[in-house]
Motif scaffolding. Structure first.
Motif, PDB file in Angstrom:
ATOM      1  N   TYR A 151     -72.898 -64.144  48.143  1.00 16.25           N
ATOM      2  CA  TYR A 151     -73.257 -62.729  48.083  1.00 16.25           C
ATOM      3  C   TYR A 151     -72.124 -61.957  47.413  1.00 16.25           C
ATOM      4  CZ  TYR A 151     -76.505 -64.403  51.616  1.00 16.25           C
ATOM      5  OH  TYR A 151     -77.463 -65.117  52.289  1.00 16.25           O
ATOM      6  N   PRO A 152     -72.160 -61.860  46.083  1.00 13.94           N
ATOM      7  CA  PRO A 152     -71.089 -61.153  45.381  1.00 13.94           C
ATOM      8  C   PRO A 152     -70.976 -59.702  45.878  1.00 13.94           C
ATOM      9  CG  PRO A 152     -72.439 -62.371  43.823  1.00 13.94           C
ATOM     10  CD  PRO A 152     -73.165 -62.395  45.141  1.00 13.94           C
ATOM     11  N   ARG A 169     -59.082 -60.289  45.729  1.00 13.76           N
ATOM     12  CA  ARG A 169     -57.956 -61.221  45.836  1.00 13.76           C
ATOM     13  C   ARG A 169     -58.356 -62.617  45.376  1.00 13.76           C
ATOM     14  NH1 ARG A 169     -54.676 -60.991  51.162  1.00 13.76           N
ATOM     15  NH2 ARG A 169     -53.126 -61.909  49.763  1.00 13.76           N
ATOM     16  N   SER A 170     -59.599 -62.985  45.629  1.00  7.06           N
ATOM     17  CA  SER A 170     -60.044 -64.309  45.194  1.00  7.06           C
ATOM     18  C   SER A 170     -60.100 -64.386  43.670  1.00  7.06           C
ATOM     19  CB  SER A 170     -61.416 -64.632  45.793  1.00  7.06           C
ATOM     20  OG  SER A 170     -62.422 -63.952  45.077  1.00  7.06           O
ATOM     21  N   ARG A 171     -60.019 -63.217  43.019  1.00  2.00           N
ATOM     22  CA  ARG A 171     -59.965 -63.186  41.557  1.00  2.00           C
ATOM     23  C   ARG A 171     -58.530 -63.119  41.067  1.00  2.00           C
ATOM     24  NH1 ARG A 171     -64.317 -65.200  42.932  1.00  2.00           N
ATOM     25  NH2 ARG A 171     -66.232 -64.524  41.935  1.00  2.00           N
ATOM     26  N   GLY A 172     -57.597 -63.300  41.982  1.00  2.00           N
ATOM     27  CA  GLY A 172     -56.198 -63.392  41.567  1.00  2.00           C
ATOM     28  C   GLY A 172     -55.412 -62.099  41.659  1.00  2.00           C
ATOM     29  N   PHE A 211     -61.166 -59.152  49.884  1.00  3.73           N
ATOM     30  CA  PHE A 211     -61.124 -60.601  49.712  1.00  3.73           C
ATOM     31  C   PHE A 211     -61.684 -60.995  48.338  1.00  3.73           C
ATOM     32  CE2 PHE A 211     -63.421 -64.738  50.354  1.00  3.73           C
ATOM     33  CZ  PHE A 211     -62.290 -65.530  50.302  1.00  3.73           C
ATOM     34  N   TYR A 212     -62.744 -60.330  47.959  1.00  6.55           N
ATOM     35  CA  TYR A 212     -63.359 -60.619  46.653  1.00  6.55           C
ATOM     36  C   TYR A 212     -62.342 -60.415  45.525  1.00  6.55           C
ATOM     37  CZ  TYR A 212     -66.880 -60.537  42.917  1.00  6.55           C
ATOM     38  OH  TYR A 212     -67.614 -60.801  41.801  1.00  6.55           O
ATOM     39  N   PHE A 243     -61.604 -71.203  42.061  1.00  7.54           N
ATOM     40  CA  PHE A 243     -62.511 -70.072  41.860  1.00  7.54           C
ATOM     41  C   PHE A 243     -63.741 -70.235  42.727  1.00  7.54           C
ATOM     42  CE2 PHE A 243     -66.106 -67.877  40.011  1.00  7.54           C
ATOM     43  CZ  PHE A 243     -65.575 -66.653  39.626  1.00  7.54           C
ATOM     44  N   LEU A 244     -64.064 -69.165  43.454  1.00  6.79           N
ATOM     45  CA  LEU A 244     -65.269 -69.191  44.274  1.00  6.79           C
ATOM     46  C   LEU A 244     -66.299 -68.229  43.702  1.00  6.79           C
ATOM     47  CD1 LEU A 244     -67.007 -69.708  46.825  1.00  6.79           C
ATOM     48  CD2 LEU A 244     -65.633 -68.005  48.012  1.00  6.79           C
ATOM     49  N   SER A 245     -67.468 -68.772  43.373  1.00  7.45           N
ATOM     50  CA  SER A 245     -68.594 -67.919  43.008  1.00  7.45           C
ATOM     51  C   SER A 245     -69.336 -67.623  44.307  1.00  7.45           C
ATOM     52  CB  SER A 245     -69.489 -68.657  42.009  1.00  7.45           C
ATOM     53  OG  SER A 245     -70.701 -67.975  41.859  1.00  7.45           O
ATOM     54  N   PHE A 246     -69.346 -66.346  44.687  1.00  3.52           N
ATOM     55  CA  PHE A 246     -69.827 -65.952  46.015  1.00  3.52           C
ATOM     56  C   PHE A 246     -71.344 -66.098  46.158  1.00  3.52           C
ATOM     57  CE2 PHE A 246     -66.377 -63.442  48.264  1.00  3.52           C
ATOM     58  CZ  PHE A 246     -65.357 -63.849  47.432  1.00  3.52           C
ATOM     59  N   GLU A 279     -70.914 -63.516  38.266  1.00  4.94           N
ATOM     60  CA  GLU A 279     -69.963 -64.462  38.853  1.00  4.94           C
ATOM     61  C   GLU A 279     -69.617 -65.541  37.827  1.00  4.94           C
ATOM     62  OE1 GLU A 279     -69.112 -62.592  41.681  1.00  4.94           O
ATOM     63  OE2 GLU A 279     -68.872 -64.517  42.684  1.00  4.94           O
ATOM     64  N   GLN A 322     -67.266 -64.415  35.142  1.00  6.11           N
ATOM     65  CA  GLN A 322     -65.873 -64.473  35.582  1.00  6.11           C
ATOM     66  C   GLN A 322     -65.357 -65.906  35.513  1.00  6.11           C
ATOM     67  OE1 GLN A 322     -65.265 -62.328  39.323  1.00  6.11           O
ATOM     68  NE2 GLN A 322     -67.059 -61.104  38.882  1.00  6.11           N
ATOM     69  N   ALA A 340     -56.126 -68.580  43.702  1.00  4.73           N
ATOM     70  CA  ALA A 340     -56.777 -68.309  42.418  1.00  4.73           C
ATOM     71  C   ALA A 340     -55.845 -68.684  41.274  1.00  4.73           C
ATOM     72  CB  ALA A 340     -57.169 -66.837  42.335  1.00  4.73           C
ATOM     73  N   SER A 396     -65.423 -70.319  51.926  1.00  6.35           N
ATOM     74  CA  SER A 396     -64.522 -69.221  52.280  1.00  6.35           C
ATOM     75  C   SER A 396     -63.171 -69.735  52.740  1.00  6.35           C
ATOM     76  CB  SER A 396     -65.111 -68.379  53.412  1.00  6.35           C
ATOM     77  OG  SER A 396     -66.309 -67.804  53.003  1.00  6.35           O
ATOM     78  N   PRO A 453     -55.202 -65.853  49.184  1.00  2.76           N
ATOM     79  CA  PRO A 453     -56.334 -66.035  48.273  1.00  2.76           C
ATOM     80  C   PRO A 453     -55.945 -65.898  46.804  1.00  2.76           C
ATOM     81  CG  PRO A 453     -56.944 -64.588  50.079  1.00  2.76           C
ATOM     82  CD  PRO A 453     -55.481 -64.857  50.223  1.00  2.76           C
ATOM     83  N   ALA A 459     -61.211 -70.763  49.817  1.00  2.82           N
ATOM     84  CA  ALA A 459     -60.741 -69.632  49.009  1.00  2.82           C
ATOM     85  C   ALA A 459     -59.720 -68.777  49.750  1.00  2.82           C
ATOM     86  CB  ALA A 459     -61.919 -68.783  48.563  1.00  2.82           C
ATOM     87  N   GLY A 460     -59.608 -68.981  51.064  1.00  2.00           N
ATOM     88  CA  GLY A 460     -58.533 -68.316  51.803  1.00  2.00           C
ATOM     89  C   GLY A 460     -58.929 -67.097  52.595  1.00  2.00           C
TER      90      GLY A 460
END
Ligand SMILES: Nc1ncnc2c1ncn2[C@@H]1O[C@H](COP(=O)(O)OP(=O)(O)OP(=O)(O)O)[C@@H](O)[C@H]1O
Ligand SMILES: [Mg+2]
Lengths: 252, 431
Positions: free
Chosen positions: A86-87, B369-372, B366-367, A81-84, A155, A158, A76, A45, A72, A48-49
């Motif tokens: 818990y998406p 934004r983390s995708r740009g 956040f999710y 790229f962060l694969s969460f 994820e 993406q 990107a 985290s 964040p 990823a910011g």
């Protein structure tokens, strides 16, 4: 190249990362393993910011850029790229829309034209085929009502589409069935090349059997307590974390 | 008790309506006069303060004809429409009236269900006393073209007040759609009360969408009461774009077996708007079904009140009720009050409910934004996504698209983004 030096990070005044060092060169695959609560997702985290975390000391640079100064979305665009673990479910926003706008945001940043709908669909369908996902996932709201394994697969979809240069995968293997794990691992392996760096956070050796890491780190109490090659994972599987944690306690 | 807000001379100036008993009208006036205006000490008005309304001295609606045209409303309005401006019927903008659609000022209405006959509440009494006109729609055959009912408010000199009562009857097995557009085109202080009585005969189906975009300074009190016979189906969509005070009281009485209703609502409150949604669903027969979904998006210093009563009578076994209320607060100064009220007198029923009030979901932000996606775009997506679930419950796709644009304009969202969000649907259909 990712360079993390003496990183300290806390949330709500609770120190989680306490002097973490990590270097990942282009083309390398690193794995981070460690007990629950040791700070693995926190590291992901922070990289990823996520704004809830405060960096209290140390630095993190990616390709020479100080990550801590970037939002964040800027990170990107830089290729992270962060694969969460818990998406997140996003009601009212379709997967298709997210995928398309994420890709176009990246292209725009790179000075490329937006991709039109037809080209986009061709590409996204190609990637979905690799992951054995059918079209219906495109039109569903992002992760909404997806099963745990479907979320993880989404994820990776993406990831395949955005082609980041630094991939952080937080327990992507948890929740995947045996076949799905193999499919997802194949997808990730396809992404391996000389420029791309991959950081795998995992609890299980099984994933590392598919994606062989160059370095395995053990994270405990917010810092790296041991490092080795892929055999470290095998040793962990056999002996558990206890020997490493004791070593750390003795050394401090 | 006397009310300065409406002078007796205004009451006396009201036209005599055919079939509308003048004595009962005088009685309504006197009863209204003797009644105190509800205060925040009254349970039903706990979160809605009327104190300021009482201080306004309202005048008669102007008799000068309005210069409004349909192009003043940014909506595609079909031919099948009936238009009222400042409480008066406007024949020029309306489809011809006939024996199935006629005005209260022209002809006596058939009796309305007894329960609705006696005005009880403060605003019902005021409406009964001051009523100027209203439309009776007797729908005898199915049509797939929606009927529009336009209730417009144009500029007036001083603070005007309008009181209308409409009645819609859908005959057995008839299916139809009605769109009510309640629009304040001038930024004047006005008071409007509407009563809309709806009756669905056996097997009838009505999709009724009510869009309200009142004047910013307007006080709008609206009541919609629906009575559902056996196997009938009532879908009501309440889109409220705010007013100084907008109160929507909606009730659905499921009187016959297998009657079903869907009450959905979206409140978009901003600036100092106050939107108060009070709904009641009364299950009176076995195997009746209700689904209710209300959402609020609250910006600035605005407020959304949702009170949702669901009653399942002892005579309504095997009924199902599902009520959900969600509120999204965009600022720390906005307010939302969510009050479900469930009264269940039969053990053999299924009843689900949930109410939430929250900010924009930080995790989701956040999710994205983390995708740009930028912070601004990500927020807009989450806000629109929240509204979209309600929007998509409307069957009429054209109306859905128009409403999407309204929402977009109202929330100052990026138009391209919203259009694109909608375009995907077309893909889904064509690919
Ligand atoms: N908002 C918060 N407030 C307080 N403590 C928090 C908060 N978020 C995380 N923590 C704590 O930080 C520590 C590290 O959490 P993190 O999620 O990084 O662990 P992890 O190594 O990923 O664990 P797991 O293997 O279970 O996924 C945990 O003890 C957790 O409880
Ligand atoms: Mg974790």
């Amino acid at each position: 190249m990712l360079t993390i030096k003496n990183l300290h990070a806390s949330i709500e005044d609770k120190a989680i990362l306490r002097g973490l060092d990590l270097n990942i060169k282009p083309g390398e695959v690193h794995a981070i393993m460690g007990p629950n609560g040791s700070g693995k997702s926190t590291l992901a985290s922070v990289l990823a910011g996520r704004e809830e975390y405060q960096i209290t000391a140390g630095t993190m640079h990616y390709q020479g850029t100080d990550l801590s100064t970037l939002t964040p979305d800027e990170r990107a665009h830089l290729g992270l790229f962060l694969s969460f673990q818990y998406p997140v479910e996003i009601p009212g926003v379709s997967n298709l829309y997210l995928l398309k706008s994420a890709l176009n945001a990246k292209r725009k940043q790179a000075g490329l034209e937006e991709m039109d709908a037809i080209d986009f669909l061709t590409i996204v369908r190609e990637k979905m085929k690799l992951l054995h996902m059918d079209d219906s996932y495109l039109y569903r709201d992002v992760n909404s009502g997806f099963s745990g394994g479907e979320k993880k697969r989404n994820e990776i979809l993406q990831l395949l589409l955005l082609e980041p240069s630094l991939c952080i995968l937080d327990e992507t293997d948890s929740g995947l069935d045996i076949d799905a794990l193999r499919i997802v691992a194949q997808g990730i392996n396809l992404m391996r090349n000389e420029e791309r760096s991959i950081l795998l956070i995992t609890h299980y050796q099984r994933l590392l059997d598919y994606i062989k890491p160059d370095v395995v780190h053990i994270l405990s109490g917010g810092k790296i307590v041991a490092e080795g090659d892929y055999r470290l994972a095998t040793q962990l599987e056999a002996e558990g974390y206890e020997p490493f944690l004791q070593k750390k306690a003795g050394g401090d | 008790m006397s009310h300065d807000m409406i002078d007796r001379s205004l009451f006396e100036a009201c036209a005599v309506l055919p079939g509308w008993n003048q004595n009962s009208r005088l009685e309504a006036w006197q009863n209204w006069q003797s009644m105190a205006m509800p205060t925040i000490r009254d349970e039903a008005w706990k979160y809605t303060n009327l104190a300021r309304l009482e201080k306004i001295a309202f005048v008669r609606s102007p008799s000068t004809p309005s210069t409004l045209t349909l192009s003043d409303i940014p909506l595609t309005i079909p031919e099948d429409r009936f238009c009222f401006i400042n409480g008066s019927f406007n024949p020029a903008l309306s489809a011809p009236l006939n024996e199935d659609s006629y005005l209260l000022s022209q002809r006596a209405w058939p009796l309305v269900p007894n329960k609705l006959h006696t005005p009880r509440s403060y605003f019902e009494r005021l409406n009964a006393a001051m009523l100027s006109d209203g439309l009776y729609l007797d729908i005898k055959s199915s049509t797939n073209r929606p009927i529009y009912l336009l209730l417009l408010q144009d500029k007036t000199v001083g603070s005007s007040q309008h009181h209308l009562r409409h009645r819609i009857k859908v005959h057995a097995d008839v299916k139809c759609e009605i769109v009510i557009v309640d629009w304040g085109l001038a930024d004047t202080t006005d008071l409007t009360t509407y009563l809309i009585d709806i009756e669905l005969e056996e097997g009838a189906k009505l999709n009724c969408t009510h869009l309200k975009k009142a004047a910013m300074k307007g006080y709008h009190i609206r009541q919609t009461h629906a009575h559902l016979a056996k196997n009938s189906d009532f879908n009501h969509f309440n889109f409220d774009f705010g007013a100084k005070l907008s109160r929507n009281e909606i009730s659905a009485h499921l009187n016959g077996e297998h009657a079903a209703c869907q009450l959905n609502g979206l409140a978009l409150a901003r600036a100092q708007d106050h939107i108060d949604n009070q709904t009641q669903i009364i299950h009176l027969a076995p195997k009746t079904n209700s689904v209710e979904q209300y959402r609020g998006i609250i910006d600035d210093k605005a407020c959304h009140v949702f009170h949702g009563r669901v009653l399942i009578d002892a005579d309504a076994p095997d009924s199902i009720a599902d009520q959900q209320n969600k509120n999204m607060l965009l600022t720390s100064t906005g307010q939302a009050y969510a009050e479900p009220q469930l009264e269940i007198y039969n053990q053999n029923v299924q009843c689900i409910h949930g109410a939430t009030v929250g900010d924009i979901d930080e995790e989701a932000l956040f999710y994205l934004r983390s995708r740009g996606l930028s912070d601004g775009i990500a927020r807009q997506l989450l806000i629109f996504g929240f509204a979209r679930n309600i929007l998509e419950s409307i069957e009429d796709k054209n109306l859905q698209n128009e409403l999407a644009l309204w929402i977009k304009t109202h929330l100052a969202l990026d138009s391209e983004l919203i259009l694109e969000l909608y375009e995907e649907h077309d893909h889904e259909d064509t690919l």
